[in-house]
Design an enzyme around this catalytic site. Structure first.
Site, short mmCIF file in Angstrom:
data_model
loop_
_atom_site.label_atom_id
_atom_site.label_comp_id
_atom_site.label_asym_id
_atom_site.label_seq_id
_atom_site.Cartn_x
_atom_site.Cartn_y
_atom_site.Cartn_z
N LYS A 213 0.58 -1.18 -0.38
CA LYS A 213 0.06 -0.17 0.12
C LYS A 213 1.41 1.01 -0.34
O LYS A 213 0.93 1.36 1.24
CB LYS A 213 -0.78 -0.07 1.04
CG LYS A 213 -1.38 1.05 1.22
CD LYS A 213 -2.26 1.81 2.47
CE LYS A 213 -2.96 2.67 2.77
NZ LYS A 213 -1.56 4.33 2.38
N ALA B 96 4.31 8.25 15.46
CA ALA B 96 3.69 8.99 15.81
C ALA B 96 2.04 7.71 15.44
O ALA B 96 1.54 6.78 16.00
CB ALA B 96 2.33 9.77 16.05
N GLU C 252 10.33 1.32 9.89
CA GLU C 252 11.49 2.64 9.75
C GLU C 252 10.88 3.91 10.09
O GLU C 252 9.98 4.40 9.37
CB GLU C 252 11.81 2.27 9.19
CG GLU C 252 13.22 3.39 8.40
CD GLU C 252 13.60 2.65 6.56
OE1 GLU C 252 13.91 4.07 6.22
OE2 GLU C 252 13.14 1.67 6.00
N CYS D 262 14.14 10.73 5.76
CA CYS D 262 13.82 10.51 7.36
C CYS D 262 15.46 10.96 8.10
O CYS D 262 15.59 10.95 8.99
CB CYS D 262 13.43 9.22 7.19
SG CYS D 262 14.23 7.64 7.16
N GLU E 110 11.03 16.69 14.78
CA GLU E 110 11.83 16.79 12.65
C GLU E 110 10.77 17.10 12.40
O GLU E 110 9.83 17.10 11.58
CB GLU E 110 11.60 14.67 13.09
CG GLU E 110 11.83 15.01 11.32
CD GLU E 110 11.45 13.07 10.57
OE1 GLU E 110 12.30 12.65 10.02
OE2 GLU E 110 10.77 13.12 11.48
#
Length: 470
Positions: free
Chosen positions: A170, A224, A243, A277, A374
């Protein structure tokens, strides 16, 4: 013209849906395509197909599976230009970087299929023989993000297939299109049901995490959401690889050459407009080179070309979606309110789309949003230190632990410092360097498990002890 030539792949067949997703080009802020959005019944069909296909697929050899993955990699290579243009339209990154992303996808996939996973002999003496086998898990659900949708799908997809699992994949609802096209390519290569690709909203990801027919979830995304996936996966004790986000710190020692390292550091901060990331999110520079490094990075920012990713002169594209765009603007406004110095950038461009100029910030408080969160956008803080022990403590003072780096003219000294960073990957004089043969993942709240390498591949398998009394 609105593009609508997109379909799911379910059990070897292409399928539409009653519901649809509208896909926005972030360089214009306008809808440019529409694709189907899968409902729960279609997910059930895909999972059932994957479970049926698993019986035969698990019986194939590593070599047979590697050959089919190699065909998929070759097809991606052959269609790289077409896929890259579509990726740029839905994600926003410059066309050259879209090509690079697709290139990484097929080279990493080919690399992983060259990793052997042998049976391990634990004991072999006059009394017994004990072996450790690794066997496929079953159906793997792969849920991918919007920042690098092709590359971040290719890793877990390849890992799952090569280790004998079947897949339901997905993509993000913000960037589903290129992944759906890859599903069409996979349809011509793999047996029906081995690869299934479904587009859909966030609820589809939740249904996958909860689904009793899925044995493992590989999720790439925010901390989250990763916690929600982990909680949902507990219903049948799914195996999980997470990850998640990072707040990577780079420590620059007093012997580093600011002019020499600034271009590499700047790229590691701002590539894909900071939507990576493992981008550098915080810089701690020694007081002796602080001003020089700040100016060198600011000069890079002033010369950066921001624009539509389809423009060949563009180096940095837009923020991918409005929600993230508004969040980054909020962090930028908070930074200005706190009195930090904006050395370069700091502008929200007055044009269609979601554009913010690369922004370098100095003299900012450690408790500011920009340092603590972040940011996932084109803004980076540079902070000063005098004592390296203080720099290490500040770098580690975060709930994140994805990666980090140390920059110095003395690699061995830097190596000793890098080894003390509480992260999954610590680099010296580089950042964002990855390989199919090196595990990647996060410490602390930046993830669980690893992608790539034999360590990552074994995360898609169940260890089974076979103990024989002679």
């Amino acid at each position: 013209m609105l593009r609508t030539d997109f379909q799911h792949l379910i059990d070897g067949e292409l399928a539409g849906s009653e519901q649809t997703l509208e896909v926005i080009n972030p360089a214009t802020g306008e809808v440019f395509a529409r694709c189907p959005a899968a409902g729960r019944a279609q997910l059930d069909r895909a999972v059932e197909a994957a479970r049926r296909a698993f019986t035969a697929w698990r019986g194939t050899s590593f070599e047979e599976r590697a050959a089919l993955i190699g065909r998929l990699a070759s097809a991606l290579r052959a269609q790289q230009d077409t896929l890259a243009e579509l990726l740029t339209r839905e994600q926003g990154k410059p066309l050259a970087q879209a090509r690079d992303e697709i290139g990484r996808a097929f080279t990493q996939s080919e690399g992983m299929t060259r990793i052997a996973i042998p049976v391990e002999t634990l004991v072999d003496d006059e009394k017994s023989q004990i072996e450790l086998h690794y066997v496929p898990l079953g159906v793997v659900g792969v849920i991918t993000p919007w920042n690098a949708p092709v590359n971040l799908a290719a890793g877990p997809l390849t890992a799952a297939l090569y280790t004998g699992n079947t897949v339901v994949l997905k993509p993000s609802p913000y960037t589903p299109l290129t992944t759906l096209k890859i599903g069409e390519i996979a349809r011509e290569i793999f047996p029906p049901g081995v690869v299934n690709v479904l587009a859909g909203g966030d609820e589809l990801g939740q249904w996958m995490s909860e689904h009793p027919g899925i044995d493992k979830i590989s999720f790439t995304g925010s901390v989250a959401t990763g916690k929600k996936v982990m909680a949902s996966a507990a219903t049948n004790l799914k195996r999980i690889t997470l990850e998640l986000g990072g707040n990577d710190a780079a420590i620059v020692l007093e012997d580093a050459d600011p002019q020499a390292i600034a271009p590499r550091m700047f790229f590691a901060c701002f590539v894909n407009s900071g939507q990576v990331c493992m981008a550098i999110k915080r810089i701690y520079a020694h007081e002796k080179i602080y001003d020089a490094l700040c100016e060198a990075l600011a000069e890079q920012a002033r010369n950066a070309k921001v624009g539509d990713g389809l423009d060949p002169e563009t180096q940095f594209g837009p923020i991918q979606n409005r929600m993230q765009y508004e969040r980054v603007i909020g962090i930028l406004e908070d930074t200005k309110r706190r009195g930090a110095r904006i050395l370069a950038g700091g502008e929200v461009l007055d044009r269609p789309g979601y554009f913010i100029t690369p922004t370098v910030v100095a003299d900012i408080a450690e408790d500011s949003r920009l340092v603590q969160e972040e940011q996932f956008g084109p803004i980076v803080p540079v902070m000063k230190f005098s004592d390296v022990e203080d720099a290490i403590a500040r770098a580690n003072d975060t709930r994140y632990g994805l990666s980090g780096s140390v920059w110095s003219a003395d690699p061995q000294r830097a190596r000793a410092i890098a080894a003390r960073l509480e992260v999954g990957t610590a680099w010296v004089n580089q950042h964002r360097a990855t390989s199919a043969f090196v595990p990647f993942g996060g410490a602390k709240e930046s993830g669980l498990g690893r992608q790539y390498s034999i360590v990552g591949l074994k995360g898609y398998m169940e260890p089974r002890v076979v103990s024989v009394l002679k």
